[in-house]
Design a protein around this motif. Sequence first.
Motif, PDB file in Angstrom:
ATOM      1  N   SER A 468       0.802  -1.096   0.166  1.00  0.00           N
ATOM      2  CA  SER A 468       0.107  -0.099  -0.048  1.00  0.00           C
ATOM      3  C   SER A 468       0.970   1.104   0.032  1.00  0.00           C
ATOM      4  N   SER A 469       0.201   2.356  -0.468  1.00  0.00           N
ATOM      5  CA  SER A 469       0.929   3.479  -0.617  1.00  0.00           C
ATOM      6  C   SER A 469       1.496   4.142   0.816  1.00  0.00           C
ATOM      7  N   ALA A 470       0.734   3.981   1.868  1.00  0.00           N
ATOM      8  CA  ALA A 470       0.779   4.380   3.030  1.00  0.00           C
ATOM      9  C   ALA A 470       1.816   3.342   4.008  1.00  0.00           C
ATOM     10  N   ARG A 471       2.003   2.173   3.371  1.00  0.00           N
ATOM     11  CA  ARG A 471       2.718   1.100   4.006  1.00  0.00           C
ATOM     12  C   ARG A 471       2.046   0.932   5.412  1.00  0.00           C
ATOM     13  N   THR A 472       0.839   0.844   5.673  1.00  0.00           N
ATOM     14  CA  THR A 472       0.113   0.623   6.812  1.00  0.00           C
ATOM     15  C   THR A 472      -0.846  -0.587   6.896  1.00  0.00           C
ATOM     16  N   SER A 473      -1.324  -1.165   7.872  1.00  0.00           N
ATOM     17  CA  SER A 473      -2.387  -2.080   7.870  1.00  0.00           C
ATOM     18  C   SER A 473      -3.349  -1.831   7.216  1.00  0.00           C
ATOM     19  N   LEU A 474      -4.270  -2.979   6.781  1.00  0.00           N
ATOM     20  CA  LEU A 474      -5.737  -2.460   6.497  1.00  0.00           C
ATOM     21  C   LEU A 474      -6.645  -2.167   7.478  1.00  0.00           C
ATOM     22  N   ARG A 475      -6.286  -2.781   8.618  1.00  0.00           N
ATOM     23  CA  ARG A 475      -7.221  -2.134   9.841  1.00  0.00           C
ATOM     24  C   ARG A 475      -6.793  -0.720  10.243  1.00  0.00           C
ATOM     25  N   ALA A 476      -5.500  -0.353  10.186  1.00  0.00           N
ATOM     26  CA  ALA A 476      -5.305   1.193  10.438  1.00  0.00           C
ATOM     27  C   ALA A 476      -5.711   2.083   9.399  1.00  0.00           C
ATOM     28  N   ALA A 477      -5.854   1.555   7.994  1.00  0.00           N
ATOM     29  CA  ALA A 477      -6.448   2.377   6.896  1.00  0.00           C
ATOM     30  C   ALA A 477      -7.804   2.619   7.179  1.00  0.00           C
ATOM     31  N   PHE A 478      -8.437   1.775   7.617  1.00  0.00           N
ATOM     32  CA  PHE A 478     -10.126   1.650   7.969  1.00  0.00           C
ATOM     33  C   PHE A 478     -10.147   2.804   9.030  1.00  0.00           C
ATOM     34  N   ARG A 479      -9.381   2.721  10.085  1.00  0.00           N
ATOM     35  CA  ARG A 479      -9.695   3.590  11.426  1.00  0.00           C
ATOM     36  C   ARG A 479      -9.272   5.224  10.810  1.00  0.00           C
ATOM     37  N   GLY A 480      -8.191   5.181   9.852  1.00  0.00           N
ATOM     38  CA  GLY A 480      -7.963   6.470   9.616  1.00  0.00           C
ATOM     39  C   GLY A 480      -9.006   7.168   8.612  1.00  0.00           C
ATOM     40  N   THR A 481      -9.816   6.371   7.859  1.00  0.00           N
ATOM     41  CA  THR A 481     -10.587   6.975   6.768  1.00  0.00           C
ATOM     42  C   THR A 481     -11.985   6.774   7.090  1.00  0.00           C
ATOM     43  N   LEU A 482     -12.371   5.814   7.994  1.00  0.00           N
ATOM     44  CA  LEU A 482     -13.942   5.567   8.254  1.00  0.00           C
ATOM     45  C   LEU A 482     -14.280   5.871   9.669  1.00  0.00           C
ATOM     46  N   SER A 483     -15.368   6.066  10.133  1.00  0.00           N
ATOM     47  CA  SER A 483     -15.865   6.296  11.430  1.00  0.00           C
ATOM     48  C   SER A 483     -17.168   5.746  11.988  1.00  0.00           C
ATOM     49  N   GLY A 484     -17.138   5.767  13.075  1.00  0.00           N
ATOM     50  CA  GLY A 484     -18.545   5.108  14.051  1.00  0.00           C
ATOM     51  C   GLY A 484     -18.746   3.729  13.721  1.00  0.00           C
ATOM     52  N   ASP A 485     -20.112   3.209  13.509  1.00  0.00           N
ATOM     53  CA  ASP A 485     -20.459   2.179  13.331  1.00  0.00           C
ATOM     54  C   ASP A 485     -20.133   1.437  12.107  1.00  0.00           C
ATOM     55  N   TYR A 486     -19.788   2.151  10.994  1.00  0.00           N
ATOM     56  CA  TYR A 486     -19.434   1.843   9.681  1.00  0.00           C
ATOM     57  C   TYR A 486     -17.943   1.299   9.789  1.00  0.00           C
ATOM     58  N   ASP A 488     -16.580   0.011  12.615  1.00  0.00           N
ATOM     59  CA  ASP A 488     -16.381  -0.935  13.514  1.00  0.00           C
ATOM     60  C   ASP A 488     -16.813  -2.253  12.801  1.00  0.00           C
ATOM     61  N   LEU A 489     -17.919  -2.052  11.640  1.00  0.00           N
ATOM     62  CA  LEU A 489     -18.406  -3.303  11.043  1.00  0.00           C
ATOM     63  C   LEU A 489     -17.260  -3.488   9.902  1.00  0.00           C
ATOM     64  N   MET A 490     -16.697  -2.644   9.410  1.00  0.00           N
ATOM     65  CA  MET A 490     -15.693  -2.927   8.189  1.00  0.00           C
ATOM     66  C   MET A 490     -14.533  -3.793   8.920  1.00  0.00           C
ATOM     67  N   ILE A 491     -13.930  -3.090  10.069  1.00  0.00           N
ATOM     68  CA  ILE A 491     -12.857  -3.905  10.840  1.00  0.00           C
ATOM     69  C   ILE A 491     -13.512  -5.160  10.977  1.00  0.00           C
ATOM     70  N   ALA A 492     -14.666  -5.370  11.641  1.00  0.00           N
ATOM     71  CA  ALA A 492     -15.095  -6.900  12.103  1.00  0.00           C
ATOM     72  C   ALA A 492     -15.108  -7.812  10.747  1.00  0.00           C
ATOM     73  N   LEU A 493     -15.435  -7.238   9.588  1.00  0.00           N
ATOM     74  CA  LEU A 493     -15.394  -8.023   8.264  1.00  0.00           C
ATOM     75  C   LEU A 493     -14.228  -8.395   7.740  1.00  0.00           C
ATOM     76  N   ILE A 494     -12.940  -7.818   8.323  1.00  0.00           N
ATOM     77  CA  ILE A 494     -11.714  -8.292   7.922  1.00  0.00           C
ATOM     78  C   ILE A 494     -11.231  -8.834   9.293  1.00  0.00           C
ATOM     79  N   HIS A 495     -12.093  -9.523  10.057  1.00  0.00           N
ATOM     80  CA  HIS A 495     -11.676 -10.474  11.142  1.00  0.00           C
ATOM     81  C   HIS A 495     -10.759  -9.670  12.011  1.00  0.00           C
ATOM     82  N   GLU A 496     -10.976  -8.636  12.407  1.00  0.00           N
ATOM     83  CA  GLU A 496     -10.186  -7.588  13.243  1.00  0.00           C
ATOM     84  C   GLU A 496     -11.051  -6.912  14.141  1.00  0.00           C
ATOM     85  N   ARG A 497     -10.611  -6.783  15.485  1.00  0.00           N
ATOM     86  CA  ARG A 497     -11.352  -6.140  16.557  1.00  0.00           C
ATOM     87  C   ARG A 497     -10.761  -4.717  16.969  1.00  0.00           C
ATOM     88  N   LYS A 498     -11.630  -3.843  17.513  1.00  0.00           N
ATOM     89  CA  LYS A 498     -10.890  -2.582  17.891  1.00  0.00           C
ATOM     90  C   LYS A 498     -10.040  -2.764  19.227  1.00  0.00           C
TER      91      LYS A 498
END
Length: 498
Positions: A468-486, A488-498
Amino acid sequence: MNPQNRQYYNQYPPTGGPPDQPGQPQPGYEQPSPGASYYSPAGSPAPGQPPYQQQPYSSYNAPQGPPQTSQYQYQSQQYPSGLPQAPRQYTLPQPYPSQLPQQGQYAQPPPPYVQWGPSSPQGPHNTYSQAPAPYPPPPQQYGGPLGAPQWSQPQQPEPGYGYGVPPTPASPGYDLAQRAFLAPVDTSADVETLRKAMKGMGCDEAVLIRVLTSSKYENPWAMAQLVGDYNKRFIRDLAKDIESETRGGVETALLALIRGPLEQDVRVLIKALDRAGTDEDALMDVLLCRSNADIRAINAEYRRIKGNELLVDIKADVDDTLFRLYSMVLSATRAEDAAPVISSDIDHKVTELQRATEGTIGANAISVAQIFTNSNTAQLNAISKAYERKYHRSLEEVIEKEFRGDMEDALLYMLENAIDRARFDAKRLEKPLYKTPRKDRLLINRVVSLYWNRPRQDAAKSAYQIHSSARTSLRAAFRGTLSGDYEDLMIALIHERK
């Protein structure tokens, strides 16, 4: 000698034989010995020698007479003892024993149906109950005599399987027979929890996320059981309840999840084709690089839900060249995953690709599409390496140079997936996440499709952190661009937890 035979012998005199008139022997004729069963033109056989047998008639030893037009070859005939009789007219040879009609069969059409009356003197009432069995065909022989072993043509492999290998199994959730291998799960508590989270004012989306992304329902058929048990328990529709109680990305992702992979693919196709301008990204995600079993399941499910043929709807939305590519895909003739990589076949396809692209003015898109859509992942990867080794240019560069627009995107989609699927999946996740404006629906579709294939999802997450261009994890990418329940749901769908 009767007059007919006398006329024949006068017209065609034999080289040796009995005299036409008594006391007028012909040259070369000798009277056979008394009691001889066979005779030769020169006379009786020598003592101890087998009796002479006349050779079968053929094109070179037929009697000198009027030319015959029959193409049949005749069996040998043996004269009885005594003087031979004049040759008779040729008749067709008798059929072989294996060709003779069997009991209950007729060589000629059966007589018309007969029905005798009760008072008929011929006998009681009698009818033909059914037509007789057909005349049996002659046995197929290949140069051998009667009774030789019969040989059949080699059986051809079924189309699409490639080199006789077994077909690739359908993905989880695409074949109803898979359900028999899953033990039923206890959903009683979870259906009550889901209903309670959506009753009354507001909706507890966190509870919906926790239940629907539970490891208990990672199998598509377990999720289907949960949805069915909910609908049966409350006489409601879980999908409609989620639509009425949630909004935005949470609604889109939860609906994609409870539909299961097959129905979700069809819903994505319907939405991609039922709008002004085809969503080419969604079309490629669902149809390209899929197994034959998955393609057949998608075709059938689309017909069931939409009532139309998928290829007909695609034809109305894309240009002719892209339609030809998708018609090849939907024919489900791709080489199975177990089909081997044969070097001679790879070299031939590399040569054909060069002739269809750099070797001609104006690329032959149909030839390139046919090679790409008929090759499995390993074969297409081998083609890419062989092309660069032979022509000192990468196949990706050739595709980018020779094609434009949707056709270029589709060919590069298949090629990049074959070269490095994990890196390709990581790229597919990053592109809609950072695109402006963000394409949430495309991101959700791709995340949910990987949710049902845990090994492939894990490989994509590892590749995302490396490429990835940011050389970061997918979980971190979701946390940096998404918010709220959305988020949390996307992180759960990649089998990660907060």
